[in-house]
Design an enzyme around this catalytic site. Structure first.
Site, PDB file in Angstrom:
ATOM      1  N   SER A  14       0.643  -0.996  -0.268  1.00 42.53           N
ATOM      2  CA  SER A  14      -0.102   0.022   0.758  1.00 42.53           C
ATOM      3  C   SER A  14       0.826   1.301  -0.018  1.00 42.53           C
ATOM      4  O   SER A  14       0.411   2.262  -0.322  1.00 42.53           O
ATOM      5  CB  SER A  14      -0.861   0.305   1.241  1.00 42.53           C
ATOM      6  OG  SER A  14      -0.311   0.229   2.598  1.00 42.53           O
ATOM      7  N   ARG A  15       2.008   1.062   0.796  1.00 40.85           N
ATOM      8  CA  ARG A  15       2.937   2.497   0.291  1.00 40.85           C
ATOM      9  C   ARG A  15       4.364   1.948   0.008  1.00 40.85           C
ATOM     10  O   ARG A  15       5.145   1.102  -0.484  1.00 40.85           O
ATOM     11  CB  ARG A  15       3.162   3.137   1.883  1.00 40.85           C
ATOM     12  CG  ARG A  15       1.393   3.397   2.814  1.00 40.85           C
ATOM     13  CD  ARG A  15       2.266   3.818   4.213  1.00 40.85           C
ATOM     14  NE  ARG A  15       2.664   3.026   4.659  1.00 40.85           N
ATOM     15  CZ  ARG A  15       3.694   2.868   5.381  1.00 40.85           C
ATOM     16  NH1 ARG A  15       3.434   4.515   6.336  1.00 40.85           N
ATOM     17  NH2 ARG A  15       3.986   2.194   6.796  1.00 40.85           N
ATOM     18  N   ASP A  63      -1.859  -9.749   8.655  1.00 37.99           N
ATOM     19  CA  ASP A  63      -0.886  -9.626   9.570  1.00 37.99           C
ATOM     20  C   ASP A  63      -0.070 -10.751   8.572  1.00 37.99           C
ATOM     21  O   ASP A  63       0.365 -11.954   8.899  1.00 37.99           O
ATOM     22  CB  ASP A  63      -0.172  -9.438  10.749  1.00 37.99           C
ATOM     23  CG  ASP A  63       0.741 -10.380  11.497  1.00 37.99           C
ATOM     24  OD1 ASP A  63       1.547  -9.648  10.983  1.00 37.99           O
ATOM     25  OD2 ASP A  63       1.057 -10.132  12.929  1.00 37.99           O
ATOM     26  N   ASN A  90       7.149  -8.371  -0.510  1.00 41.90           N
ATOM     27  CA  ASN A  90       8.444  -6.972  -0.205  1.00 41.90           C
ATOM     28  C   ASN A  90       7.450  -6.163   0.876  1.00 41.90           C
ATOM     29  O   ASN A  90       8.694  -5.139   1.614  1.00 41.90           O
ATOM     30  CB  ASN A  90       7.335  -5.717  -0.385  1.00 41.90           C
ATOM     31  CG  ASN A  90       8.061  -3.985  -1.252  1.00 41.90           C
ATOM     32  OD1 ASN A  90       8.687  -3.903  -1.217  1.00 41.90           O
ATOM     33  ND2 ASN A  90       7.047  -3.606  -0.391  1.00 41.90           N
ATOM     34  N   SER A 142      18.271  -5.789   1.040  1.00 42.03           N
ATOM     35  CA  SER A 142      18.991  -4.799   1.381  1.00 42.03           C
ATOM     36  C   SER A 142      20.086  -4.399   1.257  1.00 42.03           C
ATOM     37  O   SER A 142      21.032  -5.756   1.658  1.00 42.03           O
ATOM     38  CB  SER A 142      18.042  -3.913   2.449  1.00 42.03           C
ATOM     39  OG  SER A 142      18.621  -3.016   2.756  1.00 42.03           O
ATOM     40  N   TYR A 155      17.618  -5.845  11.653  1.00 41.78           N
ATOM     41  CA  TYR A 155      17.385  -6.235  10.369  1.00 41.78           C
ATOM     42  C   TYR A 155      18.752  -6.521   9.176  1.00 41.78           C
ATOM     43  O   TYR A 155      18.071  -7.219   8.053  1.00 41.78           O
ATOM     44  CB  TYR A 155      17.868  -4.424  10.374  1.00 41.78           C
ATOM     45  CG  TYR A 155      16.696  -3.551   8.459  1.00 41.78           C
ATOM     46  CD1 TYR A 155      15.482  -4.149   8.282  1.00 41.78           C
ATOM     47  CD2 TYR A 155      17.750  -3.228   7.461  1.00 41.78           C
ATOM     48  CE1 TYR A 155      15.468  -3.847   6.916  1.00 41.78           C
ATOM     49  CE2 TYR A 155      17.710  -3.306   5.955  1.00 41.78           C
ATOM     50  CZ  TYR A 155      16.513  -3.445   6.078  1.00 41.78           C
ATOM     51  OH  TYR A 155      15.714  -3.397   4.324  1.00 41.78           O
ATOM     52  N   LYS A 159      17.710  -9.461   6.494  1.00 39.92           N
ATOM     53  CA  LYS A 159      18.042  -9.543   5.109  1.00 39.92           C
ATOM     54  C   LYS A 159      19.138 -10.454   4.810  1.00 39.92           C
ATOM     55  O   LYS A 159      18.126 -10.818   3.669  1.00 39.92           O
ATOM     56  CB  LYS A 159      18.222  -8.046   5.193  1.00 39.92           C
ATOM     57  CG  LYS A 159      16.937  -7.179   4.681  1.00 39.92           C
ATOM     58  CD  LYS A 159      16.060  -7.489   4.261  1.00 39.92           C
ATOM     59  CE  LYS A 159      14.604  -6.169   4.457  1.00 39.92           C
ATOM     60  NZ  LYS A 159      13.190  -6.541   3.437  1.00 39.92           N
ATOM     61  N   ILE A 188      16.619   4.176  -0.798  1.00 39.77           N
ATOM     62  CA  ILE A 188      15.274   4.858  -1.506  1.00 39.77           C
ATOM     63  C   ILE A 188      14.922   5.674  -0.907  1.00 39.77           C
ATOM     64  O   ILE A 188      14.186   5.492   0.063  1.00 39.77           O
ATOM     65  CB  ILE A 188      15.025   3.762  -2.098  1.00 39.77           C
ATOM     66  CG1 ILE A 188      16.108   2.254  -2.705  1.00 39.77           C
ATOM     67  CG2 ILE A 188      13.067   3.806  -2.417  1.00 39.77           C
ATOM     68  CD1 ILE A 188      15.597   2.291  -4.232  1.00 39.77           C
TER      69      ILE A 188
END
Length: 250
Positions: A14-15, A63, A90, A142, A155, A159, A188
């Site tokens: 959605s974003r 979720d 994503n 990433s 994080y 990844k 980004i």
């Protein structure tokens, strides 16, 4: 088979980067379902935009870290359109902090959302893809998986796990006509990177050979390439979309 007959499922759609991916796949002609967690206003706006453009779209609230909810999303897409040809994992979050002060929730939230969700959705789509002897799976990694950034143990671990998962799954399903690749964005321009951009400003661009930040569309273009029927000989790859950041030059 033409793009108009393809069905795509995008998590975190959605974003930001996810939204750009949904828009790009829909522009190619695919029917696109996307998963969002809580921002219904953004999801409704995207759905309306696509339908006004004459595209078929389906918004699914879930979720992604919950296996049962992931299974339900896949079932709803199959009920709606009868197939899933493209899966884009994503969805992702950051909860940065030094490990010495990182809470268990900060660790688990990132691993569950960024890594476990990839298992959840891949596991759910594999049987229909294998039956069809066709599929395109694109996972979002990433460049953080390759840099030792302080404050990103959770994080980077998530990844790095995505990249190892991608390579292994690619070998398992290659003979079934399914490709599995990952895209590793650099800096980004999205809401998620706003804090970093605010903190370092122009210094970030000095580290990037192209001397600019990436746009969500830059990532979406590569995802569309990997999702195409013509890229059947590309699998198990991690493609950096970073303006040359990982080249290590000055």
């Amino acid at each position: 088979m033409a793009w108009t007959e393809r069905v795509a499922l995008v998590t975190g759609g959605s974003r930001g980067i996810g939204r750009a991916i949904v828009q790009r796949l829909a522009a190619e002609g695919a029917k696109v379902a996307f998963v969002y967690r809580s921002n219904q206003a953004a999801a409704d706006a995207l759905t309306q935009e696509l339908r006004e453009a004459g595209r078929e779209a389906l918004a699914l609230q879930a979720d992604v870290a919950n296996k049962a909810e992931a299974d339900q999303c896949v079932e709803k897409v199959l009920e709606q359109w009868g197939r899933i040809d493209i899966l884009v994992n994503n969805a992702g979050i950051i909860r940065d902090g030094l490990l010495a002060t990182m809470t268990e929730d900060q660790w688990r939230d990132v691993i569950n959302t960024n890594l476990n969700s990839v298992y959840n959705f891949c596991h759910a789509v594999l049987r229909p893809m294998m039956s069809a002897r066709y599929g395109r799976i694109i996972n979002m990694s990433s460049v953080a998986a390759h840099f030792g950034n302080a404050g990103q143990t959770n994080y980077a671990a998530s990844k790095g796990g995505v990249e190892g998962f991608t390579r292994c799954l690619a070998t398992e399903v290659a003979r079934r006509g399914i490709t599995v690749n990952a895209v590793a964005p650099g800096f980004i321009e999205t809401d998620m990177t706003q804090a970093v951009r605010d903190a370092y400003g122009a210094e970030i661009k000095k580290r990037i050979p192209t001397r600019r930040l990436g746009l969500p569309e830059d990532v979406a273009n590569v995802v569309a390439f990997l999702a195409d029927e013509a890229t059947s000989y590309v699998t198990g790859q991690i493609i950096a979309v970073d303006g040359g950041l990982t080249l290590g030059g000055i």
